[in-house]
Design a protein around this motif. Sequence first.
Motif, short mmCIF file in Angstrom:
data_model
loop_
_atom_site.label_atom_id
_atom_site.label_comp_id
_atom_site.label_asym_id
_atom_site.label_seq_id
_atom_site.Cartn_x
_atom_site.Cartn_y
_atom_site.Cartn_z
N LEU B 43 -3.22 -12.40 8.58
CA LEU B 43 -3.12 -11.54 9.79
C LEU B 43 -2.38 -11.90 11.03
O LEU B 43 -1.60 -11.43 11.58
N ALA B 44 -2.31 -13.43 11.27
CA ALA B 44 -1.88 -14.10 12.40
C ALA B 44 -0.19 -14.06 12.18
O ALA B 44 0.52 -14.11 13.10
N ALA B 45 0.10 -14.17 10.98
CA ALA B 45 1.54 -14.02 10.74
C ALA B 45 2.14 -12.67 10.66
O ALA B 45 3.23 -12.40 10.50
N ASP B 46 1.24 -11.52 10.47
CA ASP B 46 1.79 -10.32 10.47
C ASP B 46 2.04 -9.87 11.82
O ASP B 46 1.38 -9.42 12.65
N LEU B 52 0.99 -13.10 18.61
CA LEU B 52 1.59 -14.63 18.30
C LEU B 52 2.51 -14.76 16.96
O LEU B 52 2.72 -16.05 16.61
N ALA B 53 2.71 -13.49 16.15
CA ALA B 53 3.26 -13.92 14.89
C ALA B 53 4.22 -14.74 14.86
O ALA B 53 4.71 -15.44 13.81
N ARG B 54 5.18 -14.73 15.82
CA ARG B 54 6.39 -15.53 15.91
C ARG B 54 6.18 -16.83 15.84
O ARG B 54 6.76 -17.69 15.01
N ALA B 56 3.49 -17.94 14.49
CA ALA B 56 3.09 -18.46 13.11
C ALA B 56 3.89 -18.50 11.95
O ALA B 56 3.70 -18.96 10.86
N ALA B 57 5.25 -18.21 12.31
CA ALA B 57 6.37 -18.37 11.25
C ALA B 57 6.52 -19.75 10.78
O ALA B 57 6.69 -20.59 11.48
N GLY B 58 6.36 -19.89 9.42
CA GLY B 58 6.55 -20.97 8.73
C GLY B 58 5.49 -21.68 8.45
O GLY B 58 5.43 -22.62 7.74
N VAL B 59 4.22 -21.20 9.06
CA VAL B 59 2.94 -22.15 8.79
C VAL B 59 2.45 -21.23 7.78
O VAL B 59 2.33 -19.91 7.49
N LEU B 197 -5.55 3.74 29.32
CA LEU B 197 -4.86 2.63 28.77
C LEU B 197 -4.81 2.87 27.31
O LEU B 197 -5.55 2.84 26.55
N ILE B 198 -3.65 3.30 26.61
CA ILE B 198 -3.45 3.85 25.35
C ILE B 198 -3.01 2.80 24.50
O ILE B 198 -1.93 2.19 24.75
N SER B 199 -3.85 2.37 23.42
CA SER B 199 -3.44 1.38 22.46
C SER B 199 -2.25 1.92 21.42
O SER B 199 -2.42 3.11 20.93
N HIS B 200 -1.30 1.32 21.38
CA HIS B 200 -0.29 1.80 20.48
C HIS B 200 -0.25 1.06 19.04
O HIS B 200 0.71 0.79 18.28
N TYR B 201 -1.65 0.21 18.63
CA TYR B 201 -1.66 -0.30 17.73
C TYR B 201 -1.47 0.47 16.49
O TYR B 201 -2.34 1.66 15.95
N ARG B 202 -0.63 -0.19 15.37
CA ARG B 202 -0.16 0.72 14.14
C ARG B 202 0.11 1.98 14.33
O ARG B 202 -0.28 3.12 13.55
N ALA B 203 0.88 2.43 15.56
CA ALA B 203 1.11 3.72 15.90
C ALA B 203 2.16 4.38 14.79
O ALA B 203 2.25 5.64 14.62
N GLY B 204 2.69 3.56 14.17
CA GLY B 204 3.87 4.28 13.47
C GLY B 204 3.26 4.52 11.83
O GLY B 204 3.86 5.24 11.14
#
Lengths: 313, 252
Positions: B43-46, B52-54, B56-59, B197-204
């Motif tokens: 999940l951290a790399a997603d 902070l996914a960026r 985690a790139a390469g880890v 305070l509206i969360s747009h988590y996975r809005a798409g």
Amino acid sequence: MKRALLLGLLLLLALAALHLLTPALPADPALRGMLLTELRLPRTMLVVAYGTTLGLTGAALQALFANPLASPDITGSSSGAALGAVGGAYWLGLTEPLAIAVCAAGGALAALAFLLTLAGRRADGTTLLLAGLGISLACGAATSLALALAPSPFAFYDAYGWLFGDFTDRSLAQVAAAIVPATVAGLLLLRRAHALDMLALGEDVAASLGHRPRRLAVEVVALAAVAIGACVAVAGAVGFVGLIAPFAGRAATRGHPGRAMLPSALVGALLLLLADLATRGLDRPIPLGVITALVGTPLFLWLITHQRRGLAL
Amino acid sequence: MAAFASLLAGSVAALRVASLNLCSDEYLLLLARPGELVSVSKLAADPRDSVLARRAAGVPTNRGRIEDVLAERPTLVLTMGGGGGRASAAIAGRLGIRLVDLPQPATVGDVAANLRRVAGLLGEPRRAEPLVTRLRGLAATAPASRDAIWLGGGGRSLAPTSLGAQWMALAGLRQRSLPGGRASLETLAVTPPAVLLISHYRAGQVSQEQRWLAHPLIARLPSRRIAADGRAWTCAGPAMIPEIERIRKDTQ
């Protein structure tokens, strides 16, 4: 009969008004107007339309299959519609309520067509019941699977709404997508009431009176699928009302299955309004289908045991 | 001298840290140096789940089980809230891996304590200071509080005592108490909060919860609407520091 219908209609209006005004509205007139037009009225209309559709299609399917257990849920058409809607919304990415309704109608149609090929139009009760149950279970499982594998991690939580019905916070656009197709299909179904009554006398009798049983079957199945699909696409699959309402309807018309459609529709709307009122009385949201199932299963069991000989179970 | 050198070399070579949980990943992604971090959760790399996914790139990533990270030969494995279970602890013990289960923070102060603890485990307590200082700064300058509702899909909200609500307080937002932790459209229409305070988590992505957020009534509420980056609120950990700084700017 006419007087009973009128009385039922008045009762429906009273219950709808009660549904509209529960819980109490705020005093501010502007706010009250907004709540009524944006939230309360769409919900009440959706519940009435869905209940009417369940009663109507239940009676039509029971007349067509000459079986008191054939209903949208027992034939698997409700769960087929839910599967179609879930496929369209979560996998094809459709967002327009009407497009999802089309997918749901396709799902319901596929389930009914599959039932017809499996069991046949004049199948004995057991075959029809078991084939419908099989389709229903398979569609329910496929719906859960489709939601579990959908891209959104929240999709799986929607399974309850799709499989048990959910009327909360639907927008006017959604409600319209359910009501318009359901009303058109319902009216067209009602026009087949007389033909369905003739069909009850036997295919030969119906044919000799100028009806075409095969064509009638296709029409009834297609119209029922459109009506159920439109409702399920917006509010999920609600069980048992489509089974109970025609039972009351037939009692009112002394067993004429076609003529029972109108009273069934009325009873269906009344039952669903009552069930939804019950969910509103609780302080936490529970799926509507849980209540209809709790009330409906005893009757379903009674029907099965009552007809055990006929069904050879 | 030789002993000291070998000790130094040993400690440098020894620092191989893995994390099995999105919430413990955050601390490492913020505090560990490249090379120290050998595995984070998938999940951290997603980028849909982690701000902070960026980093985690390469880890290499894991699925939250200690078996997944053994190949990376970690010396230290972090989990949070009992993640990994007893079997993981037993395996780690047998293989000589140090397994540290960070406590789930209940307060913003707990987040600071976790930051210090992880920095200490990395051998350099100083590394936590810049973030802890920013956090202290936020707490010291919290604006006067306004009535607010954190709004996720389907009306999901936060309890006023939750960690998320404590972060909101640092942005001058007082989370309202809602029955069942959920806002209904009627509640919002009848008593709209000053700030939404509206969360747009996975809005798409399609779900009934997302559809609920698209109800036309929400668009017409008189409340001030501010976007929340829902990814940071999942753990409500140290990644909330920049999130709260941004929300403060947006509310000004």
